[in-house]
Design an enzyme around this catalytic site. Structure first.
Site, PDB file in Angstrom:
ATOM      1  N   GLU A  88     -11.168   3.422   5.755  1.00 54.25           N
ATOM      2  CA  GLU A  88     -10.117   4.292   6.312  1.00 54.25           C
ATOM      3  C   GLU A  88     -10.849   5.364   7.120  1.00 54.25           C
ATOM      4  O   GLU A  88     -10.861   5.332   8.351  1.00 54.25           O
ATOM      5  CB  GLU A  88      -9.283   4.918   5.188  1.00 54.25           C
ATOM      6  CG  GLU A  88      -8.209   5.896   5.666  1.00 54.25           C
ATOM      7  CD  GLU A  88      -7.490   6.615   4.523  1.00 54.25           C
ATOM      8  OE1 GLU A  88      -8.008   6.658   3.383  1.00 54.25           O
ATOM      9  OE2 GLU A  88      -6.395   7.171   4.783  1.00 54.25           O
ATOM     10  N   HIS A 118       1.438   4.894  -2.398  1.00 58.68           N
ATOM     11  CA  HIS A 118       1.100   5.784  -3.524  1.00 58.68           C
ATOM     12  C   HIS A 118       2.395   6.445  -3.974  1.00 58.68           C
ATOM     13  O   HIS A 118       3.028   7.146  -3.173  1.00 58.68           O
ATOM     14  CB  HIS A 118       0.103   6.851  -3.079  1.00 58.68           C
ATOM     15  CG  HIS A 118      -1.152   6.280  -2.500  1.00 58.68           C
ATOM     16  ND1 HIS A 118      -2.287   6.065  -3.248  1.00 58.68           N
ATOM     17  CD2 HIS A 118      -1.447   5.841  -1.246  1.00 58.68           C
ATOM     18  CE1 HIS A 118      -3.226   5.538  -2.483  1.00 58.68           C
ATOM     19  NE2 HIS A 118      -2.748   5.388  -1.256  1.00 58.68           N
ATOM     20  N   ASP A 130       1.834   3.939   2.855  1.00 60.75           N
ATOM     21  CA  ASP A 130       0.822   4.816   2.250  1.00 60.75           C
ATOM     22  C   ASP A 130       1.466   5.992   1.498  1.00 60.75           C
ATOM     23  O   ASP A 130       1.662   5.908   0.286  1.00 60.75           O
ATOM     24  CB  ASP A 130      -0.163   5.311   3.320  1.00 60.75           C
ATOM     25  CG  ASP A 130      -1.533   5.680   2.779  1.00 60.75           C
ATOM     26  OD1 ASP A 130      -1.772   5.471   1.572  1.00 60.75           O
ATOM     27  OD2 ASP A 130      -2.371   6.163   3.558  1.00 60.75           O
ATOM     28  N   ASP A 131       1.768   7.072   2.206  1.00 60.08           N
ATOM     29  CA  ASP A 131       2.364   8.272   1.588  1.00 60.08           C
ATOM     30  C   ASP A 131       3.522   8.727   2.475  1.00 60.08           C
ATOM     31  O   ASP A 131       3.428   9.740   3.190  1.00 60.08           O
ATOM     32  CB  ASP A 131       1.321   9.388   1.491  1.00 60.08           C
ATOM     33  CG  ASP A 131       0.112   8.967   0.673  1.00 60.08           C
ATOM     34  OD1 ASP A 131       0.224   8.896  -0.557  1.00 60.08           O
ATOM     35  OD2 ASP A 131      -0.933   8.658   1.295  1.00 60.08           O
ATOM     36  N   HIS A 152      -9.309   1.164  -1.608  1.00 61.43           N
ATOM     37  CA  HIS A 152      -9.341   1.754  -0.267  1.00 61.43           C
ATOM     38  C   HIS A 152     -10.765   1.632   0.264  1.00 61.43           C
ATOM     39  O   HIS A 152     -11.727   1.926  -0.466  1.00 61.43           O
ATOM     40  CB  HIS A 152      -8.981   3.237  -0.312  1.00 61.43           C
ATOM     41  CG  HIS A 152      -7.522   3.528  -0.477  1.00 61.43           C
ATOM     42  ND1 HIS A 152      -6.772   3.015  -1.495  1.00 61.43           N
ATOM     43  CD2 HIS A 152      -6.681   4.298   0.268  1.00 61.43           C
ATOM     44  CE1 HIS A 152      -5.524   3.452  -1.375  1.00 61.43           C
ATOM     45  NE2 HIS A 152      -5.437   4.238  -0.317  1.00 61.43           N
ATOM     46  N   HIS A 201       0.864  -1.189   0.000  1.00 62.16           N
ATOM     47  CA  HIS A 201       0.000   0.000   0.000  1.00 62.16           C
ATOM     48  C   HIS A 201       0.892   1.228   0.000  1.00 62.16           C
ATOM     49  O   HIS A 201       1.357   1.690   1.041  1.00 62.16           O
ATOM     50  CB  HIS A 201      -0.919  -0.030   1.223  1.00 62.16           C
ATOM     51  CG  HIS A 201      -1.898   1.109   1.280  1.00 62.16           C
ATOM     52  ND1 HIS A 201      -3.051   1.070   2.037  1.00 62.16           N
ATOM     53  CD2 HIS A 201      -1.918   2.322   0.677  1.00 62.16           C
ATOM     54  CE1 HIS A 201      -3.714   2.197   1.903  1.00 62.16           C
ATOM     55  NE2 HIS A 201      -3.037   2.992   1.090  1.00 62.16           N
TER      56      HIS A 201
HETATM   57  N1  ADE Z   1      -4.399   8.865  -1.841  1.00 64.02           N
HETATM   58  C1  ADE Z   1      -3.168   8.881  -1.324  1.00 64.02           C
HETATM   59  N2  ADE Z   1      -3.196   8.467  -0.064  1.00 64.02           N
HETATM   60  C2  ADE Z   1      -4.474   8.169   0.234  1.00 64.02           C
HETATM   61  C3  ADE Z   1      -5.149   7.664   1.373  1.00 64.02           C
HETATM   62  N3  ADE Z   1      -4.506   7.394   2.509  1.00 64.02           N
HETATM   63  N4  ADE Z   1      -6.477   7.490   1.313  1.00 64.02           N
HETATM   64  C4  ADE Z   1      -7.123   7.765   0.192  1.00 64.02           C
HETATM   65  N5  ADE Z   1      -6.549   8.225  -0.901  1.00 64.02           N
HETATM   66  C5  ADE Z   1      -5.227   8.413  -0.892  1.00 64.02           C
HETATM   67 ZN    ZN Z   2      -3.629   4.849   0.503  1.00 67.02          ZN
END
Ligand code: ADE
Ligand code: ZN
Length: 349
Positions: free
Chosen positions: A212, A27, A290-291, A209, A25
């Site tokens: 969340e 991005h 994630d990011d 997703h 996971h």
């Molecule tokens: N795009 C990038 N990170 C995200 C996240 N945590 N939830 C939804 N969309 C995303």
């Molecule tokens: Zn994500």
């Protein structure tokens, strides 16, 4: 093999680093570190509304998912050329390799780029060159998951799929599936039923997703209507015992991202994150970043922070690494080889 509560954090981190693991996971646009953002802005003659990388980083305080997405989409505006996408992915892969990641399944958001006039071919070519280089030079394998933006209409997603399909053969070694991301509230999985059905016909692996910020019903919708094999996040599934039982019975993996959840206010304290409870209940939990450029930690940081906050023992940490390999879309023989490597690394002190 329990973790001694007096265990040296540096020793635990070294042990965790040596475990071969998959990141499922991630991005790629969320790996854009402020320093690289400034470099690409300068390369492309773009002025950023921050004095420098440090000023930008200090703006990373998010109230919720949307407040993060606003900055994240603005940041992605510096990505223009094939070389930009290459450099972005190469930087992530080097960083992941240093954390002991041996396989990464990477989401990218073409709509974020095509809406600004960047051709989808540029995005694919730049990412793919870095992914293939990392395979050849680092032995780190990867795959691409083309993610649709759920705040946009389904027609937009269908158009994006049609734009991407002529490239499928050229990137058959990498592009294996699709995902769904962006603002969850008010954008239920059912909105994307047609594009997921088309992707199922085309033989793509499917993730989305769900759960969340959104309710457990979105997790159920992703499973039932979209036919996904993995749920990205999914932490709110614990609010629905029947759903949780189904996730356990079907061994549906959750790609959990603890530091992301903390930064976006999904949890208020890592010590109260439900990932340990989910894992101990038998859910196939994996840990991911994630990011990472926005949330203050790559995959190893997610392992170490969770271990400390939730008193995860070494057996549980090894299970999380094994789950990441099992839940990947790698062929069975590759999984078996990596699980074997993992078993040998786990046994080392
Ligand atoms: N795009 C990038 N990170 C995200 C996240 N945590 N939830 C939804 N969309 C995303
Ligand atoms: Zn994500």
């Amino acid at each position: 093999m329990p973790t001694d509560s007096t265990e040296d954090p540096a020793a635990l981190r070294d042990w965790l680093r040596a475990l071969p693991k998959a990141e499922l996971h991630l991005h790629i646009e969320g790996t854009l570190e402020p320093e690289l953002m400034f470099e690409l802005a300068s390369r492309n003659g773009i002025r950023l509304p921050y004095a420098d990388a440090q000023a930008l980083r200090s703006a990373y305080h998010f109230a919720d998912l949307q407040s993060f997405l606003d900055l994240y989409y603005a940041g992605a505006g510096v990505l223009r050329t094939q070389r930009d996408f290459h450099d972005l992915a190469a930087a992530y892969l080097a960083r992941a390799h240093a954390d002991g990641v041996v396989h990464a399944e990477i989401m990218f958001d073409p709509q974020t780029h095509t809406a600004r006039g960047v051709p989808i071919e540029t995005v694919f070519a730049g990412l793919a060159s870095a992914l293939r280089e990392a395979r050849d030079t680092l032995g780190l394998t990867s795959r691409l998951l083309l993610s649709f933006l759920r705040h946009l209409p389904e027609e937009d997603a269908l158009r994006t799929l049609e734009q991407a399909l002529p490239l499928r053969e050229a990137y058959a070694d990498l592009w294996i599936g699709i995902g769904l991301d962006s603002a969850e509230h008010g954008n239920p999985p059912e909105k994307f039923a047609r594009v997921y059905a088309r992707c199922a016909e085309l033989g793509f692996r499917r993730v989305a997703h769900a759960g969340e910020e959104g309710p457990p019903e979105y997790v159920r919708g992703a499973l039932e209507t979209l036919g996904v094999e993995r749920i990205d996040h999914g932490v709110r599934a614990s609010e629905d015992p029947a759903l949780l039982a189904e996730l356990i019975r079907r061994r549906i993996p959750l790609t959990v991202c603890p530091l992301s959840n903390l930064k976006l206010g999904v949890v208020d304290d890592l010590r109260r994150h439900n990932l340990a409870r989910l894992l101990r209940a038998g859910v196939m939990v994996t840990l991911n970043s994630d990011d990472p450029a926005y949330f203050g930690g790559y995959v190893l940081d997610n392992y170490t922070a969770s271990a400390t906050a939730l008193d995860l023992d070494r057996d549980e940490l090894a299970t999380l690494a094994a789950n990441s390999l099992q839940a990947s879309f790698l062929p069975q023989a590759d999984k078996a080889r990596l699980l074997d490597r993992l078993a040998r690394a786990v046994a080392r002190p």
